[in-house]
Design a protein around this motif. Sequence first.
Motif, PDB file in Angstrom:
ATOM      1  N   VAL A  74     -63.059  89.268 -65.289  1.00 52.65           N
ATOM      2  CA  VAL A  74     -61.952  90.170 -65.654  1.00 52.65           C
ATOM      3  C   VAL A  74     -60.754  89.340 -66.097  1.00 52.65           C
ATOM      4  CG1 VAL A  74     -60.303  91.868 -64.763  1.00 52.65           C
ATOM      5  CG2 VAL A  74     -62.714  92.054 -64.148  1.00 52.65           C
ATOM      6  N   ALA A  75     -60.450  88.284 -65.349  1.00 60.44           N
ATOM      7  CA  ALA A  75     -59.321  87.420 -65.711  1.00 60.44           C
ATOM      8  C   ALA A  75     -59.539  86.800 -67.089  1.00 60.44           C
ATOM      9  CB  ALA A  75     -59.146  86.328 -64.656  1.00 60.44           C
ATOM     10  N   LYS A  76     -60.722  86.327 -67.340  1.00 56.69           N
ATOM     11  CA  LYS A  76     -61.026  85.708 -68.633  1.00 56.69           C
ATOM     12  C   LYS A  76     -60.925  86.735 -69.762  1.00 56.69           C
ATOM     13  CE  LYS A  76     -64.518  82.899 -70.901  1.00 56.69           C
ATOM     14  NZ  LYS A  76     -65.875  82.357 -70.820  1.00 56.69           N
ATOM     15  N   ASP A  77     -61.450  87.947 -69.535  1.00 57.25           N
ATOM     16  CA  ASP A  77     -61.426  88.988 -70.569  1.00 57.25           C
ATOM     17  C   ASP A  77     -60.003  89.379 -70.968  1.00 57.25           C
ATOM     18  OD1 ASP A  77     -64.172  88.966 -70.462  1.00 57.25           O
ATOM     19  OD2 ASP A  77     -64.343  90.867 -69.353  1.00 57.25           O
ATOM     20  N   PHE A  78     -59.068  89.312 -70.011  1.00 58.40           N
ATOM     21  CA  PHE A  78     -57.694  89.722 -70.290  1.00 58.40           C
ATOM     22  C   PHE A  78     -56.741  88.542 -70.433  1.00 58.40           C
ATOM     23  CE2 PHE A  78     -59.577  93.568 -68.652  1.00 58.40           C
ATOM     24  CZ  PHE A  78     -58.964  94.559 -69.401  1.00 58.40           C
ATOM     25  N   ASP A  79     -57.296  87.326 -70.540  1.00 55.52           N
ATOM     26  CA  ASP A  79     -56.509  86.104 -70.689  1.00 55.52           C
ATOM     27  C   ASP A  79     -55.485  85.964 -69.560  1.00 55.52           C
ATOM     28  OD1 ASP A  79     -55.739  83.686 -71.868  1.00 55.52           O
ATOM     29  OD2 ASP A  79     -54.124  84.658 -72.995  1.00 55.52           O
ATOM     30  N   LEU A  80     -55.990  86.094 -68.330  1.00 58.19           N
ATOM     31  CA  LEU A  80     -55.149  85.975 -67.149  1.00 58.19           C
ATOM     32  C   LEU A  80     -55.621  84.794 -66.313  1.00 58.19           C
ATOM     33  CD1 LEU A  80     -55.183  89.749 -66.154  1.00 58.19           C
ATOM     34  CD2 LEU A  80     -53.299  88.523 -67.239  1.00 58.19           C
ATOM     35  N   CYS A 140     -61.630  95.114 -61.041  1.00 61.98           N
ATOM     36  CA  CYS A 140     -62.239  94.149 -60.120  1.00 61.98           C
ATOM     37  C   CYS A 140     -62.953  94.859 -58.982  1.00 61.98           C
ATOM     38  CB  CYS A 140     -61.164  93.214 -59.559  1.00 61.98           C
ATOM     39  SG  CYS A 140     -60.428  92.139 -60.797  1.00 61.98           S
ATOM     40  N   ARG A 141     -62.394  95.956 -58.513  1.00 63.15           N
ATOM     41  CA  ARG A 141     -62.973  96.685 -57.373  1.00 63.15           C
ATOM     42  C   ARG A 141     -64.256  97.435 -57.750  1.00 63.15           C
ATOM     43  NH1 ARG A 141     -58.119  99.422 -53.858  1.00 63.15           N
ATOM     44  NH2 ARG A 141     -57.526  97.527 -52.758  1.00 63.15           N
ATOM     45  N   ARG A 142     -64.365  97.837 -59.001  1.00 66.18           N
ATOM     46  CA  ARG A 142     -65.572  98.560 -59.437  1.00 66.18           C
ATOM     47  C   ARG A 142     -66.823  97.738 -59.221  1.00 66.18           C
ATOM     48  NH1 ARG A 142     -64.094 100.552 -65.214  1.00 66.18           N
ATOM     49  NH2 ARG A 142     -62.215 101.686 -64.658  1.00 66.18           N
ATOM     50  N   GLY A 143     -66.685  96.433 -59.390  1.00 67.22           N
ATOM     51  CA  GLY A 143     -67.839  95.562 -59.171  1.00 67.22           C
ATOM     52  C   GLY A 143     -68.676  95.311 -60.406  1.00 67.22           C
ATOM     53  N   ASP A 144     -68.294  95.879 -61.550  1.00 68.11           N
ATOM     54  CA  ASP A 144     -69.049  95.636 -62.789  1.00 68.11           C
ATOM     55  C   ASP A 144     -68.970  94.169 -63.195  1.00 68.11           C
ATOM     56  OD1 ASP A 144     -69.286  98.361 -62.691  1.00 68.11           O
ATOM     57  OD2 ASP A 144     -67.903  98.764 -64.338  1.00 68.11           O
TER      58      ASP A 144
END
Length: 116
Positions: A37-43, A27-31
């Motif tokens: 990120v949450a969606k990609d990791f099912d969070l 999340c901090r990288r900013g990509d």
Amino acid sequence: MESMGKKKPRPRRSFTPEFKAEIVELCRRGDRSVGQVAKDFDLIETAVRDWVKQAEVDAGERDGLTSSEREELAALRRENRRLREDVEVLKRATAFFALSPRPSPQPATSAAPPVR
């Protein structure tokens, strides 16, 4: 008929500190956004946001309780609760023994025969 719009509650999952740190770093990288990120990791997005916020507190970038302070606070609250329960038990025991009849005092017997 089943309720429309009602979702089955998601079971509570626990994650290792290492996994959380990886997610925070992504999340901090900013990509990608936190939501992506949450969606990609099912969070859950709010959980990821909380992890990022806590990482910022731990790093001193934001005001709040650090993780170690939170752990200490939780431990102190547990101990406080246990001590209050102990005090309550002692109060009840004191009341019980205060209300119970005391045996009548026995006359003292001496080893020496009475003097005549």
